[in-house]
Design a protein around this motif. Structure first.
Motif, short mmCIF file in Angstrom:
data_model
loop_
_atom_site.label_atom_id
_atom_site.label_comp_id
_atom_site.label_asym_id
_atom_site.label_seq_id
_atom_site.Cartn_x
_atom_site.Cartn_y
_atom_site.Cartn_z
N GLN A 1 2.97 -7.71 12.02
CA GLN A 1 3.03 -6.45 12.80
C GLN A 1 2.75 -6.70 14.29
O GLN A 1 3.44 -6.16 15.18
CB GLN A 1 1.98 -5.48 12.25
CG GLN A 1 2.61 -4.21 11.81
CD GLN A 1 1.59 -3.16 11.41
OE1 GLN A 1 0.39 -3.37 11.45
NE2 GLN A 1 2.10 -2.01 11.00
N ASP A 2 1.73 -7.54 14.56
CA ASP A 2 1.40 -7.85 15.97
C ASP A 2 2.58 -8.55 16.66
O ASP A 2 2.89 -8.27 17.83
CB ASP A 2 0.16 -8.74 16.05
CG ASP A 2 -1.11 -7.94 15.74
OD1 ASP A 2 -0.99 -6.69 15.66
OD2 ASP A 2 -2.17 -8.55 15.62
N LYS B 1 8.31 -3.12 11.83
CA LYS B 1 6.85 -3.00 11.99
C LYS B 1 6.27 -2.00 10.98
O LYS B 1 5.23 -2.26 10.35
CB LYS B 1 6.56 -2.51 13.43
CG LYS B 1 5.22 -2.94 13.95
CD LYS B 1 5.05 -2.51 15.38
CE LYS B 1 4.40 -1.14 15.38
NZ LYS B 1 4.32 -0.55 16.69
N GLN C 1 5.15 -6.04 17.39
CA GLN C 1 4.73 -5.18 18.53
C GLN C 1 5.04 -5.86 19.87
O GLN C 1 5.47 -5.24 20.84
CB GLN C 1 3.22 -4.86 18.42
CG GLN C 1 2.69 -3.90 19.49
CD GLN C 1 3.46 -2.57 19.48
OE1 GLN C 1 3.69 -1.97 18.41
NE2 GLN C 1 3.93 -2.13 20.67
N HIS D 1 3.48 -2.86 7.20
CA HIS D 1 2.17 -2.27 7.54
C HIS D 1 1.02 -3.00 6.89
O HIS D 1 -0.09 -2.93 7.31
CB HIS D 1 2.15 -0.77 7.14
CG HIS D 1 2.51 -0.53 5.69
ND1 HIS D 1 1.60 -0.59 4.68
CD2 HIS D 1 3.72 -0.29 5.11
CE1 HIS D 1 2.23 -0.36 3.52
NE2 HIS D 1 3.52 -0.19 3.77
N ASP D 2 1.32 -3.82 5.78
CA ASP D 2 0.22 -4.56 5.13
C ASP D 2 0.09 -5.98 5.69
O ASP D 2 -0.73 -6.74 5.24
CB ASP D 2 0.43 -4.58 3.62
CG ASP D 2 1.83 -5.05 3.25
OD1 ASP D 2 2.67 -5.24 4.22
OD2 ASP D 2 2.12 -5.26 2.08
N ASN D 3 0.94 -6.32 6.63
CA ASN D 3 0.82 -7.69 7.19
C ASN D 3 0.54 -7.60 8.70
O ASN D 3 1.43 -7.44 9.54
CB ASN D 3 2.15 -8.45 6.96
CG ASN D 3 1.98 -9.93 7.32
OD1 ASN D 3 1.12 -10.28 8.14
ND2 ASN D 3 2.81 -10.77 6.72
N LYS D 4 -0.77 -7.66 9.01
CA LYS D 4 -1.22 -7.46 10.40
C LYS D 4 -0.62 -8.48 11.38
O LYS D 4 -0.23 -8.16 12.51
CB LYS D 4 -2.75 -7.52 10.41
CG LYS D 4 -3.39 -7.36 11.76
CD LYS D 4 -3.55 -5.90 12.12
CE LYS D 4 -4.35 -5.71 13.38
NZ LYS D 4 -3.67 -5.94 14.55
#
Ligand code: SF4
Ligand code: SF4
Length: 665
Positions: free
Chosen positions: A482-483, A472, A486, A476-479
């Protein structure tokens, strides 16, 4: 085998402890010892009532046939004297045949006691004449004489100082044949066995039948012969009701009430009581223990008789025989004999020997009655089931060591009910303990399985969480990614919580013992839950020491979860009570709700991990398993009782937790 010394005794193996003999004994000479009705020789008047009423043949009298045979063998002149009740016993045997059968046993002479009755009747007639207007009690029944000597010694002076017909006949025989002769009495009475030392042996008609059987003597192999003289007149009716009076020819006195006749256990006792109390004065009391000697205990019981011969038939047999006898009587010879022998001394003396029960104080009686659950007069049932006429009489007998509490039927029934109640409670406790043991064994093996699974899942879950978090951070540049990562971290955390719960259930977690105020702990647990307005909460805090060693977080989790469960069980509102109390070194918590209750089927599975009655997604099914594990880690217990059936009473559930106050290493 040693010879029985007591005249009346109990065959213990046969006694069923029904108290019938106790009830029928006029002397209260029967003591219940270790559940058996034993005859107390020193109190017994040998009336034989107990023998007649015992349906088990447990009460018997001493058999003296051996003594008779011995006396015949060792003596030249042994005379049998037969009581005048013999026609009532041997109704199918002609009297001459009977006399022949008795002679065959080896007796040198066979005479009738009824001649003695003739002589005694004259003595009574004279006594009544000489002591007109003076009360007297006849002394012809030996059981009555003993009864008065033992239990009414103050009445001894009223006893007529005249021997019985048996003793009178003994004296006649000794006068006629000399003192070297031996005399054997044969009759219906067992009290005769101990009446007088002037008679060598006294046996009953039953024993006479035994002797006939032993020697093979029967009417067919017997040469008939008459009784030996002296022959009797009216004395032959002596054994039937009012026999002595008929012998005395004093019917007028009976009609005028100068003579009172009382026969049988109740009647003779009542007459004595009234006489003693002065209600009957200037009377002669003619008392018999049995209802006529024809009903004596030494008579053979049915079915010896060819027909259903009973009291009236026996009376009739005696009367018929007496009539024949009188018809054939040589009256001149009879008068001569009477004249000759009435010169003999027929007097006797008596020995008062007070054996009445001690009369305890009312306080002592009351204390015994209270011990049997009788606290006021309405509790004194006087049912007589114990064998005593009243509860007070029974208490007096207990104090005198003659009876036991257990003889009181209502007391014993109540005691049995209590035993049954206690037994049921013990059984229920045993069932619950067995169920709890089964449950804890099941949960222990489930705990082992859970601990294994949790241990195996913990490491991969840690790796998943760690690498998901690293990825994650790198993304950090790929939302979008990342979701997604999470989501993986959240679900892995959820799995870790489940694993933590399993470890709690398996008691594999650490307990952080600190000193806690349990009242505050409960208050805190309640305030951490949202209580709906339709639920009423009541807490009974500990009134004494509230402190205990426990893990604050874990115990808060236990109580919060239980309170939440209770509220969930009361969707329409209700009462939630939390009751705390000290019990030894433990604290007991009862969490009681008035909710819908838990069905019996589900009750046994409640603490099983992942068991839930809630809809899918509404609970993990680990709540109660975790509670179980935490309480066990604190060395306590958790149990549950519930009712889900409104027909069986108010519904609701109670969780009970026992928590030791101190940490046990
Ligand atoms: S009558 Fe007396 S001896 Fe006979 S069974 Fe009952 S208690 Fe026992
Ligand atoms: S013989 Fe009579 S006095 Fe003796 S125990 Fe039996 S009933 Fe009582």
């Amino acid at each position: 085998m040693a010879k029985q010394t007591k005249i009346v005794y109990t065959i213990k193996e046969r006694c069923r402890v029904c108290y019938t003999c106790v009830r029928e004994c006029p002397a209260k000479a029967i003591k219940i010892i270790n559940g058996q009705a034993e005859v107390l020789d020193e109190r017994c008047i040998t009336c034989g009532n107990c023998i007649k009423v015992c349906s088990q043949d447990a009460k018997v009298f001493r058999i003296d046939t051996g003594d008779v045979l011995e006396i015949i063998e060792n003596n030249e002149q042994v005379i049998a004297m037969v009581a005048p009740s013999f026609p009532a016993e041997f109704e199918n045997i002609d009297y001459k045949v009977l006399a022949g059968m008795i002679r065959q046993l080896g007796f040198s002479q066979v005479v009738e006691v009824s001649f003695g009755a003739d002589l005694i009747a004259l003595q009574y007639k004279k006594l009544l004449h000489d002591t007109e207007n003076q009360s007297k009690i006849s002394s012809d029944c030996p059981a009555i004489v003993t009864f008065i000597e033992y239990y009414h010694p103050n009445l001894v002076p009223y006893l007529a100082p005249i021997v019985s017909p048996m003793v009178a006949m003994g004296r006649v025989l000794r006068k006629k044949f000399g003192n070297q002769i031996k005399v054997v009495f044969i009759g219906p009475c067992i009290a005769k066995k101990d009446e007088s030392s002037e008679i060598d042996v006294a046996i009953t008609f039953r024993e006479l039948r035994e002797l006939f059987e032993l020697k093979g003597i029967n009417p067919e192999n017997t040469v008939p012969c008459d009784f030996d003289p002296p022959h009797s007149g009216k004395g032959a009716v002596f054994p039937i009701s009012r026999g002595l009076l008929q012998t005395m020819e004093m019917e007028e006195d009976i009609l005028e009430g100068n003579i009172i006749v009382a026969e049988g256990r109740s009647a003779f006792q009542e007459a004595i009581k009234e006489f003693e109390s002065g209600y009957i004065k200037d009377n002669h009391l003619e008392l018999l223990c049995c209802e006529g000697c024809i009903m004596g205990p030494g008579m053979s019981p049915y079915p010896y008789f060819a027909s259903n011969a009973r009291r009236y038939q026996k009376r009739s047999n005696v009367s018929k025989y007496a009539a024949v006898k009188l018809e054939n009587l040589d009256k001149e010879q009879w008068k001569k004999d009477i004249e000759e022998y009435s010169k003999l001394d027929f007097s006797r003396t008596f020995t008062p020997s007070d054996r009445s029960m001690l009369r305890p104080s009312w306080k002592e009686i009351e204390s015994v009655l209270q011990h049997m659950g009788k606290f006021s007069e309405k509790d004194y049932l006087d049912c007589a089931a114990c064998g005593y006429e009243s509860c007070v009489d029974h208490a007096v007998a207990i104090i005198n060591g003659l009876a036991e509490n257990e003889m009181c039927l209502p007391f014993t029934i109540e005691k049995l009910h209590n035993y049954i109640r206690e037994l049921n409670i013990s059984n229920e406790k045993l069932d619950n303990a067995q169920e709890a043991l089964k449950q804890s064994e099941k949960l222990a093996s489930l705990g082992q399985l859970s601990a294994g699974i949790a241990h195996e899942l913990n490491n991969p879950l840690g790796v998943i969480t760690m690498y998901s978090n690293i990825l994650k951070d790198e993304m950090h540049d790929n939302k979008i990614i990342q979701d997604d990562l999470q989501l993986i971290v959240d679900q892995a955390d959820r799995c870790k919580k489940i694993v933590g719960g399993l470890l709690n259930f398996a008691r594999k977690n650490q307990v952080n013992f600190t000193e806690l105020d349990l009242n505050k702990l409960i208050q805190h647990s309640v305030s951490s839950v949202i209580i709906p307005s339709n639920v009423n909460v009541e807490i009974k805090f500990l009134k004494d020491d509230p402190m205990a060693m426990a893990d604050r977080d874990q115990m808060t989790q236990v109580f919060s979860n239980l309170i939440k469960n209770s509220i969930d069980a009361m969707p329409d509102g209700g009462n939630l009570s939390i009751e705390m109390q000290s019990k030894g070194s433990d604290v007991i918590f009862n969490i009681i709700d008035t909710g819908t209750g838990i069905s019996k089927d589900n009750l046994g599975k409640l603490f099983t991990p992942f068991f839930t009655t809630k809809p899918i997604g509404k609970g993990t099914g680990l709540g109660l398993a975790i509670i179980y594990g935490i309480v066990k880690m604190h060395k306590g217990d958790v149990t549950v009782s519930s009712n889900a059936d409104p027909n069986a009473g108010p519904t609701g559930t109670t969780f009970k937790i026992r928590l030791p106050r101190h940490r046990i290493e």
